[in-house]
Design a protein around this motif. Sequence first.
Motif, PDB file in Angstrom:
ATOM      1  N   PRO A 137     -27.661 -22.764  25.403  1.00  0.00           N
ATOM      2  CA  PRO A 137     -27.607 -24.135  25.900  1.00  0.00           C
ATOM      3  C   PRO A 137     -26.196 -24.677  25.877  1.00  0.00           C
ATOM      4  CG  PRO A 137     -28.566 -24.041  23.702  1.00  0.00           C
ATOM      5  CD  PRO A 137     -28.422 -22.643  24.170  1.00  0.00           C
ATOM      6  N   ARG A 138     -25.893 -25.533  26.857  1.00  0.00           N
ATOM      7  CA  ARG A 138     -24.598 -26.169  26.937  1.00  0.00           C
ATOM      8  C   ARG A 138     -24.790 -27.667  27.028  1.00  0.00           C
ATOM      9  NH1 ARG A 138     -22.490 -23.254  32.096  1.00  0.00           N
ATOM     10  NH2 ARG A 138     -21.263 -25.168  32.184  1.00  0.00           N
ATOM     11  N   SER A 139     -23.915 -28.386  26.377  1.00  0.00           N
ATOM     12  CA  SER A 139     -24.026 -29.837  26.377  1.00  0.00           C
ATOM     13  C   SER A 139     -23.672 -30.389  27.731  1.00  0.00           C
ATOM     14  CB  SER A 139     -23.085 -30.423  25.323  1.00  0.00           C
ATOM     15  OG  SER A 139     -23.031 -31.823  25.450  1.00  0.00           O
ATOM     16  N   SER A 140     -24.409 -31.411  28.168  1.00  0.00           N
ATOM     17  CA  SER A 140     -24.131 -32.047  29.443  1.00  0.00           C
ATOM     18  C   SER A 140     -23.040 -33.086  29.339  1.00  0.00           C
ATOM     19  CB  SER A 140     -25.407 -32.715  29.987  1.00  0.00           C
ATOM     20  OG  SER A 140     -25.772 -33.785  29.145  1.00  0.00           O
ATOM     21  N   LEU A 171     -44.378 -17.520  28.487  1.00  0.00           N
ATOM     22  CA  LEU A 171     -43.325 -17.784  27.509  1.00  0.00           C
ATOM     23  C   LEU A 171     -41.936 -17.871  28.146  1.00  0.00           C
ATOM     24  CD1 LEU A 171     -44.504 -15.551  24.527  1.00  0.00           C
ATOM     25  CD2 LEU A 171     -44.436 -18.052  24.607  1.00  0.00           C
ATOM     26  N   THR A 172     -41.790 -17.415  29.379  1.00  0.00           N
ATOM     27  CA  THR A 172     -40.497 -17.584  30.061  1.00  0.00           C
ATOM     28  C   THR A 172     -40.191 -19.054  30.307  1.00  0.00           C
ATOM     29  OG1 THR A 172     -41.510 -17.335  32.267  1.00  0.00           O
ATOM     30  CG2 THR A 172     -40.694 -15.336  31.190  1.00  0.00           C
ATOM     31  N   SER A 173     -41.207 -19.925  30.230  1.00  0.00           N
ATOM     32  CA  SER A 173     -40.999 -21.361  30.429  1.00  0.00           C
ATOM     33  C   SER A 173     -40.789 -22.113  29.123  1.00  0.00           C
ATOM     34  CB  SER A 173     -42.196 -21.977  31.175  1.00  0.00           C
ATOM     35  OG  SER A 173     -42.221 -21.545  32.517  1.00  0.00           O
ATOM     36  N   LEU A 174     -40.754 -21.412  28.008  1.00  0.00           N
ATOM     37  CA  LEU A 174     -40.481 -22.052  26.717  1.00  0.00           C
ATOM     38  C   LEU A 174     -38.972 -22.061  26.495  1.00  0.00           C
ATOM     39  CD1 LEU A 174     -41.866 -23.221  24.125  1.00  0.00           C
ATOM     40  CD2 LEU A 174     -41.621 -20.924  23.138  1.00  0.00           C
ATOM     41  N   VAL A 175     -38.381 -23.241  26.427  1.00  0.00           N
ATOM     42  CA  VAL A 175     -36.919 -23.340  26.364  1.00  0.00           C
ATOM     43  C   VAL A 175     -36.496 -24.250  25.221  1.00  0.00           C
ATOM     44  CG1 VAL A 175     -36.561 -22.879  28.822  1.00  0.00           C
ATOM     45  CG2 VAL A 175     -36.930 -25.234  28.046  1.00  0.00           C
ATOM     46  N   ASP A 176     -35.279 -24.017  24.767  1.00  0.00           N
ATOM     47  CA  ASP A 176     -34.683 -24.795  23.687  1.00  0.00           C
ATOM     48  C   ASP A 176     -33.860 -25.928  24.295  1.00  0.00           C
ATOM     49  OD1 ASP A 176     -33.343 -25.817  21.546  1.00  0.00           O
ATOM     50  OD2 ASP A 176     -32.216 -23.990  21.075  1.00  0.00           O
ATOM     51  N   VAL A 177     -34.250 -27.153  24.011  1.00  0.00           N
ATOM     52  CA  VAL A 177     -33.515 -28.321  24.464  1.00  0.00           C
ATOM     53  C   VAL A 177     -33.041 -29.086  23.239  1.00  0.00           C
ATOM     54  CG1 VAL A 177     -33.599 -30.468  25.787  1.00  0.00           C
ATOM     55  CG2 VAL A 177     -34.853 -28.466  26.598  1.00  0.00           C
ATOM     56  N   GLN A 178     -31.754 -28.974  22.962  1.00  0.00           N
ATOM     57  CA  GLN A 178     -31.146 -29.668  21.826  1.00  0.00           C
ATOM     58  C   GLN A 178     -31.888 -29.386  20.521  1.00  0.00           C
ATOM     59  OE1 GLN A 178     -30.919 -33.774  23.045  1.00  0.00           O
ATOM     60  NE2 GLN A 178     -29.185 -33.400  24.411  1.00  0.00           N
TER      61      GLN A 178
END
Length: 422
Positions: free
Chosen positions: A112-115, A325-332
């Motif tokens: 993840p990259r910060s916006s 599970l490909t739609s499980l993502v880490d958001v912050q």
Amino acid sequence: MTGSHQVPGDTKHPPLRQRWWPRGWLGQPLPGGLGVPARLWGVLCPGLGRPCPGLGGFSARIWGVTARAGSGLAAPRPVSTQRGSRRAPGKVCSGGRAPGTAAPRDSEPPPPRSSGRGQSGAARRDQSGCTGVGALLPSARLTDRTGCRRGGARSRAVSLSYAEVGSGGARPPLVLLHGLFGSRVNFQSVANALVRRGCGRVLMLDARNHGCSPHSPMMSYEAMSLDVQHLLHHLRIPQCIVLGHSMGGKTAMALALQRPDLVERLISVDISPVSTACVSEFSAYIAAMKAVKIPDGVSRSAARQLADKQLQPVIQVPQIRQFLLTSLVDVQGRYVWRVNLEAISNHLADIMNFPMFHKPYPGPALFLRGSNSPYMSSKDYPEIRRLFPKANVQFIEGAGHIVHQDKFEEFITAVLNFLPPP
């Protein structure tokens, strides 16, 4: 190049104002004393840059809507009609994201990259470079070819996120549409293989409520078709070859039937233009996905293992669990489902059905059917022939519903054989 690029308004030469339009507020009469409230002419809220319906596409700025201190109304900025620079192969673009983000790979998405935005109302970036997970981005208001709006309501299109590989070629670009709970990365290997074998330009799209595309409460095939139309218009693509799998196949068929001028030919993968009787099965998937609980701060591999274990009592097939599970993502630091489960649940019956069309699509059509899949049947053939009189149904022996995964080489060969000469 982004899906909804805008240019600033003309501040050097301001529009007519004052005595023609004393104020800039909504509800003020139009110039010349016509006495029609501005809101009835489609003058919209600040910064959306939408045209005024019924005024020949002129922006509200041309009609004298000006920004005044304390009025709360800024001059809408028209959408740019300038053609962007040529996109590099593998470019990932999104309607709500600046260019330059690398395309997500088939296997492991980048970290993840910060916006760079604050928490409140911020656009968030997940592991695959998406922004605005769960956010509704500015959407375009579209009409059909006749300019009609059913029931007086405006159809709305969202700015789809897409990735692009290949370039050039004499044939129209190939547009790939994924299935329910999927994303454009499901077709990454297919797109790369087709480009290596001379297919030309290939675009992979994220459907609304999936992948990196905006979330929306509406989830119908008419709406998803308009989304694709909106993107084609933005990219200045007058005609394409459209290929869709499952839900994407129905979207592709709806696009071809609504706008046959935009579709040179059609490929539908293991789906027919009829009702699909799997509502209870998908309802169980959604309920199981909603019930998944992942502690904050765990690693991606640990999160997937926990989610897989929680899904297993309801979804026994390991391949289906891995796909979801490909739609499980880490958001912050918090794991969420990238798909809009609420909208999908509310419109599951619409997704399983298919809209009624009367006028057939006149172009070539290929229906690729997995021999081991229950999603297509010979009972569907009369409806296929009615709506797609030039259709050819082809079996892929030994393939299930996800034909391009089960029999990759056979699938690529069938697609290449159906494409027009370069």
